[in-house]
Scaffold this motif. Structure first.
Motif, PDB file in Angstrom:
ATOM      1  N   LEU A  18       0.816  -1.209   0.000  1.00 51.08           N
ATOM      2  CA  LEU A  18       0.000   0.000   0.000  1.00 51.08           C
ATOM      3  C   LEU A  18       0.851   1.262   0.000  1.00 51.08           C
ATOM      4  CD1 LEU A  18      -2.873  -0.956   2.453  1.00 51.08           C
ATOM      5  CD2 LEU A  18      -2.937  -0.856  -0.029  1.00 51.08           C
ATOM      6  N   GLU A  19       2.061   1.184   0.439  1.00 56.44           N
ATOM      7  CA  GLU A  19       2.946   2.346   0.455  1.00 56.44           C
ATOM      8  C   GLU A  19       3.520   2.560  -0.932  1.00 56.44           C
ATOM      9  OE1 GLU A  19       3.480   4.364   3.082  1.00 56.44           O
ATOM     10  OE2 GLU A  19       2.037   3.178   4.184  1.00 56.44           O
ATOM     11  N   PRO A  20       3.756   3.829  -1.312  1.00 58.53           N
ATOM     12  CA  PRO A  20       4.375   4.064  -2.619  1.00 58.53           C
ATOM     13  C   PRO A  20       5.813   3.553  -2.637  1.00 58.53           C
ATOM     14  CG  PRO A  20       4.105   6.122  -1.419  1.00 58.53           C
ATOM     15  CD  PRO A  20       3.430   5.058  -0.619  1.00 58.53           C
ATOM     16  N   SER A  21       6.215   3.098  -3.804  1.00 61.68           N
ATOM     17  CA  SER A  21       7.582   2.590  -3.932  1.00 61.68           C
ATOM     18  C   SER A  21       8.560   3.761  -3.977  1.00 61.68           C
ATOM     19  CB  SER A  21       7.706   1.760  -5.214  1.00 61.68           C
ATOM     20  OG  SER A  21       7.551   2.603  -6.339  1.00 61.68           O
ATOM     21  N   ASP A  22       9.837   3.442  -3.873  1.00 57.32           N
ATOM     22  CA  ASP A  22      10.863   4.483  -3.942  1.00 57.32           C
ATOM     23  C   ASP A  22      10.843   5.172  -5.297  1.00 57.32           C
ATOM     24  OD1 ASP A  22      11.681   4.002  -1.368  1.00 57.32           O
ATOM     25  OD2 ASP A  22      13.306   2.640  -1.950  1.00 57.32           O
ATOM     26  N   ALA A  23      10.593   4.420  -6.357  1.00 59.31           N
ATOM     27  CA  ALA A  23      10.537   5.013  -7.698  1.00 59.31           C
ATOM     28  C   ALA A  23       9.369   5.987  -7.810  1.00 59.31           C
ATOM     29  CB  ALA A  23      10.422   3.912  -8.743  1.00 59.31           C
ATOM     30  N   GLU A  24       8.232   5.634  -7.225  1.00 60.16           N
ATOM     31  CA  GLU A  24       7.076   6.539  -7.258  1.00 60.16           C
ATOM     32  C   GLU A  24       7.342   7.798  -6.444  1.00 60.16           C
ATOM     33  OE1 GLU A  24       3.445   3.321  -7.786  1.00 60.16           O
ATOM     34  OE2 GLU A  24       4.242   3.717  -5.791  1.00 60.16           O
ATOM     35  N   LEU A  25       7.978   7.661  -5.307  1.00 61.31           N
ATOM     36  CA  LEU A  25       8.322   8.829  -4.494  1.00 61.31           C
ATOM     37  C   LEU A  25       9.327   9.730  -5.219  1.00 61.31           C
ATOM     38  CD1 LEU A  25       8.556   7.237  -0.941  1.00 61.31           C
ATOM     39  CD2 LEU A  25       6.766   8.745  -1.817  1.00 61.31           C
ATOM     40  N   ASP A  26      10.270   9.122  -5.921  1.00 58.20           N
ATOM     41  CA  ASP A  26      11.235   9.909  -6.693  1.00 58.20           C
ATOM     42  C   ASP A  26      10.547  10.664  -7.822  1.00 58.20           C
ATOM     43  OD1 ASP A  26      13.286   9.066  -5.063  1.00 58.20           O
ATOM     44  OD2 ASP A  26      13.938   7.456  -6.420  1.00 58.20           O
ATOM     45  N   ALA A  27       9.582  10.019  -8.480  1.00 58.55           N
ATOM     46  CA  ALA A  27       8.848  10.684  -9.562  1.00 58.55           C
ATOM     47  C   ALA A  27       8.039  11.860  -9.019  1.00 58.55           C
ATOM     48  CB  ALA A  27       7.938   9.676 -10.260  1.00 58.55           C
ATOM     49  N   ILE A  28       7.451  11.695  -7.862  1.00 59.37           N
ATOM     50  CA  ILE A  28       6.704  12.791  -7.235  1.00 59.37           C
ATOM     51  C   ILE A  28       7.646  13.931  -6.886  1.00 59.37           C
ATOM     52  CG2 ILE A  28       5.392  13.455  -5.170  1.00 59.37           C
ATOM     53  CD1 ILE A  28       4.166  10.616  -5.257  1.00 59.37           C
ATOM     54  N   GLU A  29       8.820  13.595  -6.392  1.00 55.74           N
ATOM     55  CA  GLU A  29       9.789  14.635  -6.027  1.00 55.74           C
ATOM     56  C   GLU A  29      10.247  15.423  -7.248  1.00 55.74           C
ATOM     57  OE1 GLU A  29      14.097  14.992  -3.810  1.00 55.74           O
ATOM     58  OE2 GLU A  29      12.852  13.248  -3.455  1.00 55.74           O
ATOM     59  N   VAL A  30      10.379  14.745  -8.393  1.00 49.48           N
ATOM     60  CA  VAL A  30      10.773  15.433  -9.625  1.00 49.48           C
ATOM     61  C   VAL A  30       9.682  16.407 -10.052  1.00 49.48           C
ATOM     62  CG1 VAL A  30      11.158  15.066 -12.089  1.00 49.48           C
ATOM     63  CG2 VAL A  30      12.333  13.633 -10.427  1.00 49.48           C
ATOM     64  N   GLU A  31       8.422  16.010  -9.887  1.00 51.88           N
ATOM     65  CA  GLU A  31       7.300  16.838 -10.312  1.00 51.88           C
ATOM     66  C   GLU A  31       6.816  17.808  -9.238  1.00 51.88           C
ATOM     67  OE1 GLU A  31       4.226  14.248 -11.676  1.00 51.88           O
ATOM     68  OE2 GLU A  31       5.466  13.417 -13.275  1.00 51.88           O
ATOM     69  N   LEU A  32       7.445  17.822  -8.085  1.00 51.42           N
ATOM     70  CA  LEU A  32       6.986  18.646  -6.974  1.00 51.42           C
ATOM     71  C   LEU A  32       6.924  20.140  -7.291  1.00 51.42           C
ATOM     72  CD1 LEU A  32       5.905  18.396  -4.128  1.00 51.42           C
ATOM     73  CD2 LEU A  32       8.232  18.669  -3.292  1.00 51.42           C
ATOM     74  N   PRO A  33       7.886  20.730  -7.995  1.00 52.69           N
ATOM     75  CA  PRO A  33       7.743  22.159  -8.317  1.00 52.69           C
ATOM     76  C   PRO A  33       6.480  22.458  -9.132  1.00 52.69           C
ATOM     77  CG  PRO A  33       9.996  21.453  -8.683  1.00 52.69           C
ATOM     78  CD  PRO A  33       9.201  20.221  -8.399  1.00 52.69           C
ATOM     79  N   LEU A  34       6.141  21.594 -10.064  1.00 54.73           N
ATOM     80  CA  LEU A  34       4.922  21.783 -10.843  1.00 54.73           C
ATOM     81  C   LEU A  34       3.688  21.614  -9.967  1.00 54.73           C
ATOM     82  CD1 LEU A  34       3.364  22.196 -13.461  1.00 54.73           C
ATOM     83  CD2 LEU A  34       3.654  19.754 -13.924  1.00 54.73           C
ATOM     84  N   ILE A  35       3.701  20.633  -9.103  1.00 52.14           N
ATOM     85  CA  ILE A  35       2.559  20.400  -8.215  1.00 52.14           C
ATOM     86  C   ILE A  35       2.333  21.612  -7.315  1.00 52.14           C
ATOM     87  CG2 ILE A  35       1.721  18.983  -6.289  1.00 52.14           C
ATOM     88  CD1 ILE A  35       3.281  16.625  -7.611  1.00 52.14           C
ATOM     89  N   LEU A  36       3.399  22.150  -6.740  1.00 50.77           N
ATOM     90  CA  LEU A  36       3.264  23.308  -5.857  1.00 50.77           C
ATOM     91  C   LEU A  36       2.799  24.546  -6.618  1.00 50.77           C
ATOM     92  CD1 LEU A  36       6.415  22.829  -3.612  1.00 50.77           C
ATOM     93  CD2 LEU A  36       4.023  22.330  -3.053  1.00 50.77           C
ATOM     94  N   ALA A  37       3.284  24.721  -7.849  1.00 52.39           N
ATOM     95  CA  ALA A  37       2.849  25.863  -8.652  1.00 52.39           C
ATOM     96  C   ALA A  37       1.364  25.746  -8.993  1.00 52.39           C
ATOM     97  CB  ALA A  37       3.683  25.949  -9.925  1.00 52.39           C
ATOM     98  N   GLU A  38       0.905  24.534  -9.305  1.00 53.14           N
ATOM     99  CA  GLU A  38      -0.515  24.344  -9.599  1.00 53.14           C
ATOM    100  C   GLU A  38      -1.381  24.567  -8.366  1.00 53.14           C
ATOM    101  OE1 GLU A  38      -0.480  20.459 -11.378  1.00 53.14           O
ATOM    102  OE2 GLU A  38      -0.295  21.298 -13.405  1.00 53.14           O
ATOM    103  N   VAL A  39      -0.887  24.190  -7.201  1.00 59.09           N
ATOM    104  CA  VAL A  39      -1.620  24.439  -5.959  1.00 59.09           C
ATOM    105  C   VAL A  39      -1.739  25.942  -5.707  1.00 59.09           C
ATOM    106  CG1 VAL A  39      -1.496  24.201  -3.443  1.00 59.09           C
ATOM    107  CG2 VAL A  39      -1.110  22.220  -4.898  1.00 59.09           C
ATOM    108  N   ASP A  40      -0.664  26.683  -5.956  1.00 63.25           N
ATOM    109  CA  ASP A  40      -0.719  28.141  -5.792  1.00 63.25           C
ATOM    110  C   ASP A  40      -1.720  28.768  -6.750  1.00 63.25           C
ATOM    111  OD1 ASP A  40       1.150  28.109  -3.785  1.00 63.25           O
ATOM    112  OD2 ASP A  40       2.836  28.632  -5.096  1.00 63.25           O
ATOM    113  N   LEU A  41      -1.752  28.272  -7.991  1.00 61.11           N
ATOM    114  CA  LEU A  41      -2.714  28.791  -8.963  1.00 61.11           C
ATOM    115  C   LEU A  41      -4.145  28.487  -8.521  1.00 61.11           C
ATOM    116  CD1 LEU A  41      -3.484  30.112 -11.628  1.00 61.11           C
ATOM    117  CD2 LEU A  41      -3.091  27.904 -12.743  1.00 61.11           C
TER     118      LEU A  41
END
Length: 89
Positions: A18-41
């Motif tokens: 049920l926990e995300p894998s390390d690869a999934e967490l790394d992919a989220i970390e790569v996309e984190l600037p975009l995610i935060l910018a979309e949250v601000d918008l």
């Protein structure tokens, strides 16, 4: 008649996966600037729902959109030799 409790493990099985894998967490970390910018918008747009727009609000939304576009550009222009973790090859 079967009880619901007897079927519960079939409907919602509990597994250690049920926990995300390390690869999934790394992919989220790569996309984190975009995610935060979309949250601000979204935050800027939501703040506009119940009141008339002012010049400050329009500027805030414009800046948030520009941050989203910049984050998308940076993510899209990543070098091809650096794979995004979690991507299927």
């Amino acid at each position: 008649m079967k009880s619901i409790a007897a079927l519960q493990s079939i409907v919602t099985p509990w597994s250690d996966g049920l926990e995300p894998s390390d690869a999934e967490l790394d992919a989220i970390e790569v996309e984190l600037p975009l995610i935060l910018a979309e949250v601000d918008l979204l935050d800027a747009l939501i703040s506009q729902l119940d009141r008339p727009a002012s010049e400050f609000d329009a500027r805030r939304i414009r800046r948030a959109r520009n941050r989203v576009l910049t984050a998308r550009r940076d993510l899209a222009n990543r070098p091809a030799d650096i794979p995004v973790p979690g991507d299927a090859a």
